[in-house]
Scaffold this motif. Structure first.
Motif, PDB file in Angstrom:
ATOM      1  N   SER A 229       0.804  -1.229   0.000  1.00  0.00           N
ATOM      2  CA  SER A 229       0.000   0.000   0.000  1.00  0.00           C
ATOM      3  C   SER A 229       0.836   1.279   0.000  1.00  0.00           C
ATOM      4  CB  SER A 229      -0.934   0.002   1.216  1.00  0.00           C
ATOM      5  OG  SER A 229      -0.178  -0.033   2.422  1.00  0.00           O
ATOM      6  N   LYS A 230       2.164   1.148  -0.124  1.00  0.00           N
ATOM      7  CA  LYS A 230       3.032   2.331  -0.172  1.00  0.00           C
ATOM      8  C   LYS A 230       3.235   2.742  -1.633  1.00  0.00           C
ATOM      9  CE  LYS A 230       5.615   1.335   4.060  1.00  0.00           C
ATOM     10  NZ  LYS A 230       6.965   1.090   4.642  1.00  0.00           N
ATOM     11  N   PHE A 231       2.611   3.845  -2.030  1.00  0.00           N
ATOM     12  CA  PHE A 231       2.798   4.331  -3.403  1.00  0.00           C
ATOM     13  C   PHE A 231       4.250   4.753  -3.573  1.00  0.00           C
ATOM     14  CE2 PHE A 231       2.481   7.345  -6.916  1.00  0.00           C
ATOM     15  CZ  PHE A 231       1.743   6.599  -7.827  1.00  0.00           C
ATOM     16  N   PRO A 232       4.952   4.256  -4.603  1.00  0.00           N
ATOM     17  CA  PRO A 232       6.413   4.371  -4.625  1.00  0.00           C
ATOM     18  C   PRO A 232       7.002   5.660  -5.184  1.00  0.00           C
ATOM     19  CG  PRO A 232       5.672   2.972  -6.411  1.00  0.00           C
ATOM     20  CD  PRO A 232       4.447   3.314  -5.620  1.00  0.00           C
ATOM     21  N   LEU A 233       6.209   6.470  -5.906  1.00  0.00           N
ATOM     22  CA  LEU A 233       6.780   7.648  -6.567  1.00  0.00           C
ATOM     23  C   LEU A 233       6.223   8.950  -6.008  1.00  0.00           C
ATOM     24  CD1 LEU A 233       6.897   6.650 -10.361  1.00  0.00           C
ATOM     25  CD2 LEU A 233       8.609   6.305  -8.571  1.00  0.00           C
ATOM     26  N   LEU A 234       6.972  10.011  -6.233  1.00  0.00           N
ATOM     27  CA  LEU A 234       6.550  11.360  -5.871  1.00  0.00           C
ATOM     28  C   LEU A 234       6.976  12.273  -7.011  1.00  0.00           C
ATOM     29  CD1 LEU A 234       7.134  12.969  -2.345  1.00  0.00           C
ATOM     30  CD2 LEU A 234       6.814  14.290  -4.420  1.00  0.00           C
ATOM     31  N   ILE A 235       6.022  13.021  -7.551  1.00  0.00           N
ATOM     32  CA  ILE A 235       6.283  13.922  -8.677  1.00  0.00           C
ATOM     33  C   ILE A 235       6.140  15.360  -8.194  1.00  0.00           C
ATOM     34  CG2 ILE A 235       5.728  14.495 -11.056  1.00  0.00           C
ATOM     35  CD1 ILE A 235       6.450  11.540 -10.671  1.00  0.00           C
ATOM     36  N   LYS A 236       7.144  16.176  -8.510  1.00  0.00           N
ATOM     37  CA  LYS A 236       7.144  17.578  -8.083  1.00  0.00           C
ATOM     38  C   LYS A 236       7.555  18.483  -9.244  1.00  0.00           C
ATOM     39  CE  LYS A 236       9.301  16.699  -3.521  1.00  0.00           C
ATOM     40  NZ  LYS A 236      10.538  17.016  -2.761  1.00  0.00           N
ATOM     41  N   TYR A 237       7.196  19.759  -9.110  1.00  0.00           N
ATOM     42  CA  TYR A 237       7.864  20.827  -9.847  1.00  0.00           C
ATOM     43  C   TYR A 237       8.663  21.637  -8.835  1.00  0.00           C
ATOM     44  CZ  TYR A 237       4.833  19.879 -13.842  1.00  0.00           C
ATOM     45  OH  TYR A 237       4.177  19.283 -14.890  1.00  0.00           O
ATOM     46  N   LEU A 238       9.846  22.089  -9.229  1.00  0.00           N
ATOM     47  CA  LEU A 238      10.677  22.960  -8.396  1.00  0.00           C
ATOM     48  C   LEU A 238      10.917  24.277  -9.106  1.00  0.00           C
ATOM     49  CD1 LEU A 238      11.252  20.223  -6.929  1.00  0.00           C
ATOM     50  CD2 LEU A 238      13.587  21.038  -6.563  1.00  0.00           C
ATOM     51  N   ASP A 239      10.720  25.368  -8.390  1.00  0.00           N
ATOM     52  CA  ASP A 239      11.023  26.713  -8.869  1.00  0.00           C
ATOM     53  C   ASP A 239      12.206  27.226  -8.056  1.00  0.00           C
ATOM     54  OD1 ASP A 239      11.164  29.343  -9.635  1.00  0.00           O
ATOM     55  OD2 ASP A 239       9.227  29.924  -8.775  1.00  0.00           O
ATOM     56  N   ILE A 240      13.387  27.127  -8.638  1.00  0.00           N
ATOM     57  CA  ILE A 240      14.620  27.499  -7.944  1.00  0.00           C
ATOM     58  C   ILE A 240      15.016  28.905  -8.384  1.00  0.00           C
ATOM     59  CG2 ILE A 240      17.027  26.881  -7.512  1.00  0.00           C
ATOM     60  CD1 ILE A 240      16.266  23.992  -8.288  1.00  0.00           C
ATOM     61  N   ASN A 241      14.826  29.854  -7.485  1.00  0.00           N
ATOM     62  CA  ASN A 241      15.074  31.256  -7.793  1.00  0.00           C
ATOM     63  C   ASN A 241      16.255  31.808  -6.996  1.00  0.00           C
ATOM     64  OD1 ASN A 241      14.129  33.679  -9.205  1.00  0.00           O
ATOM     65  ND2 ASN A 241      13.658  34.447  -7.158  1.00  0.00           N
ATOM     66  N   ASP A 242      16.802  30.970  -6.122  1.00  0.00           N
ATOM     67  CA  ASP A 242      17.984  31.323  -5.324  1.00  0.00           C
ATOM     68  C   ASP A 242      18.752  30.021  -5.137  1.00  0.00           C
ATOM     69  OD1 ASP A 242      19.836  32.610  -3.768  1.00  0.00           O
ATOM     70  OD2 ASP A 242      18.437  33.215  -2.185  1.00  0.00           O
ATOM     71  N   ARG A 243      19.814  30.053  -4.377  1.00  0.00           N
ATOM     72  CA  ARG A 243      20.650  28.861  -4.241  1.00  0.00           C
ATOM     73  C   ARG A 243      19.967  27.775  -3.414  1.00  0.00           C
ATOM     74  NH1 ARG A 243      25.561  32.357  -2.051  1.00  0.00           N
ATOM     75  NH2 ARG A 243      23.709  33.279  -1.086  1.00  0.00           N
ATOM     76  N   LEU A 244      19.793  26.628  -4.039  1.00  0.00           N
ATOM     77  CA  LEU A 244      19.312  25.443  -3.335  1.00  0.00           C
ATOM     78  C   LEU A 244      20.439  24.953  -2.446  1.00  0.00           C
ATOM     79  CD1 LEU A 244      16.836  23.419  -3.398  1.00  0.00           C
ATOM     80  CD2 LEU A 244      18.209  22.078  -4.994  1.00  0.00           C
ATOM     81  N   SER A 245      20.144  24.637  -1.189  1.00  0.00           N
ATOM     82  CA  SER A 245      21.199  24.262  -0.244  1.00  0.00           C
ATOM     83  C   SER A 245      22.001  23.059  -0.740  1.00  0.00           C
ATOM     84  CB  SER A 245      20.577  23.938   1.120  1.00  0.00           C
ATOM     85  OG  SER A 245      19.661  22.869   1.007  1.00  0.00           O
ATOM     86  N   VAL A 246      23.258  22.991  -0.334  1.00  0.00           N
ATOM     87  CA  VAL A 246      24.106  21.841  -0.659  1.00  0.00           C
ATOM     88  C   VAL A 246      23.614  20.667   0.178  1.00  0.00           C
ATOM     89  CG1 VAL A 246      26.455  20.952  -0.750  1.00  0.00           C
ATOM     90  CG2 VAL A 246      26.032  23.395  -1.131  1.00  0.00           C
ATOM     91  N   GLN A 247      23.259  19.573  -0.489  1.00  0.00           N
ATOM     92  CA  GLN A 247      22.556  18.486   0.200  1.00  0.00           C
ATOM     93  C   GLN A 247      22.906  17.136  -0.405  1.00  0.00           C
ATOM     94  OE1 GLN A 247      18.195  18.539  -1.677  1.00  0.00           O
ATOM     95  NE2 GLN A 247      18.880  20.596  -1.080  1.00  0.00           N
ATOM     96  N   VAL A 248      22.444  16.091   0.287  1.00  0.00           N
ATOM     97  CA  VAL A 248      22.647  14.727  -0.184  1.00  0.00           C
ATOM     98  C   VAL A 248      21.495  13.878   0.359  1.00  0.00           C
ATOM     99  CG1 VAL A 248      24.073  13.996   1.787  1.00  0.00           C
ATOM    100  CG2 VAL A 248      24.377  12.892  -0.448  1.00  0.00           C
ATOM    101  N   HIS A 249      21.163  12.810  -0.380  1.00  0.00           N
ATOM    102  CA  HIS A 249      20.083  11.920   0.042  1.00  0.00           C
ATOM    103  C   HIS A 249      20.623  10.525   0.331  1.00  0.00           C
ATOM    104  CE1 HIS A 249      17.491  15.093  -1.277  1.00  0.00           C
ATOM    105  NE2 HIS A 249      17.769  14.911  -2.554  1.00  0.00           N
ATOM    106  N   PRO A 250      19.991   9.819   1.261  1.00  0.00           N
ATOM    107  CA  PRO A 250      20.415   8.450   1.584  1.00  0.00           C
ATOM    108  C   PRO A 250      19.788   7.425   0.645  1.00  0.00           C
ATOM    109  CG  PRO A 250      18.626   9.090   3.025  1.00  0.00           C
ATOM    110  CD  PRO A 250      18.911  10.293   2.155  1.00  0.00           C
ATOM    111  N   ASN A 251      20.352   6.222   0.657  1.00  0.00           N
ATOM    112  CA  ASN A 251      19.751   5.115  -0.084  1.00  0.00           C
ATOM    113  C   ASN A 251      18.699   4.424   0.790  1.00  0.00           C
ATOM    114  OD1 ASN A 251      21.178   3.481   1.731  1.00  0.00           O
ATOM    115  ND2 ASN A 251      22.800   3.012   0.264  1.00  0.00           N
TER     116      ASN A 251
END
Length: 320
Positions: free
Chosen positions: A82-104
């Motif tokens: 029952s866990k829907f696996p995807l997430l769809i977004k739009y991003l409006d980047i008008n300034d610096r997006l923070s330096v980041q990282v995602h886990p596995n």
């Protein structure tokens, strides 16, 4: 089952802008800087609610729990339940997006109780000075990186890459990324996760306070040998008058770009698919009913539905 369209979930961000109003014709408050529009989501931080048809008002989570494989497909339901696996977004980047990282998945399930975050970006619009941080420069060791973060000295640490409209970037777990300059509007296809480890935020303050960093976790998950995957040399074919480009195949999602002139038939598939409209006008035709398409729309197509797309339309098709 029929094509499902959802109410948008807007997220204000310190780096957000006005592109959703100006380019995608969304009705967004001018009083806030909106950085993200969650279009298809079963995540608790931004749950999608159906806005069309007989299922109007139901959440995507409720739909998966009620209709199971009839909605997402036998293969997807067997793997994700029952866990829907995807997430769809739009991003409006008008300034610096923070330096980041995602886990596995392994790390996120252990420490965050959710999926990891593999994602990809399709650049819909970009100013001439648009530049991203994608990965750490060769030769920078973990120990050196840790020392640099302690004193906020990042000169010469990151790969800086200019990007333009039409670029497609695969951002896998462990790849450090950010925006550095310019304005960017993009469509993001990702695992259903909201876990981000912030490394550096250019010393910006929100309500008088520096935003939280997550350095210890970031040190754990950064892959110091990972380089960006930018796909601009694509496998393409014509199906009638429709141009189909293969953008990505991976264990979490598949993505194609379709440029449709007049009409295209997307045959039944075992699992669900999502259309993200990049440009143009047209219609989805399913079982004799028409569903209007315009730039910025997203539709979830349940499993085993044949769809005819009419008009002049450019879209991303994502599926598992």
């Amino acid at each position: 089952m029929y094509p499902l369209k959802f109410k948008r979930h807007f997220v204000d961000k310190v780096w957000g802008g006005r592109a959703f109003n100006k380019i995608l014709n969304m009705d967004v408050s001018e009083e806030k800087l909106i950085g993200e529009s969650w279009e298809v989501s079963s995540h608790r931080n931004g749950m999608s609610i159906v806005e069309n048809g007989d299922l109007k008002g139901k959440t995507l989570k409720e739909l998966v729990e009620e209709y199971k494989d009839k909605l997402v497909g036998v293969g997807v339901y067997k793997k994700y339940g029952s866990k829907f696996p995807l997430l769809i977004k739009y991003l409006d980047i008008n300034d610096r997006l923070s330096v980041q990282v995602h886990p596995n998945d392994e790390y996120a399930l252990k420490y965050e109780n959710e999926f990891g975050k593999s994602e990809c970006w399709y650049i819909m619009e970009a100013s001439s000075d648009a530049k991203l941080i994608l990965g750490i420069k060769s030769g920078i060791s973990k120990s050196e990186f840790v020392e640099r973060t302690k004193v906020n000295n990042f000169d010469g640490v990151f790969n800086e890459i200019a990007v333009k409209k039409g670029d497609f970037i695969n951002i896998t777990p462990g790849l450090v990324h950010a925006s550095l300059s310019g304005n960017i509007l993009l469509c993001e296809i990702q695992q259903s996760s909201d876990t981000t480890y912030r490394i550096y935020d250019f010393n910006r303050k929100v309500d008088g306070k520096l935003r939280e960093l997550h350095l210890e976790k970031a040190y754990d998950v950064i892959d110091f040998n990972k380089y960006p995957e930018i796909n601009n040399e694509r496998v393409a074919e014509y199906i009638g008058t429709t141009l189909k480009e293969k953008l990505l195949r991976c264990e979490y999602f598949n993505v194609d770009r379709l440029k449709i002139e007049k009409e295209y038939t997307d045959l039944k598939s075992e699992n669900f698919k999502i259309y993200s409209i990049l440009d143009g006008l047209g219609n989805l035709v399913v079982n004799g009913y028409e569903y209007p398409l315009k730039k910025g729309d997203n539709y979830l197509i349940p499993a085993n539905l044949e769809v005819v797309i009419t008009g002049n339309i450019e879209l991303l098709k994502s599926w598992i």
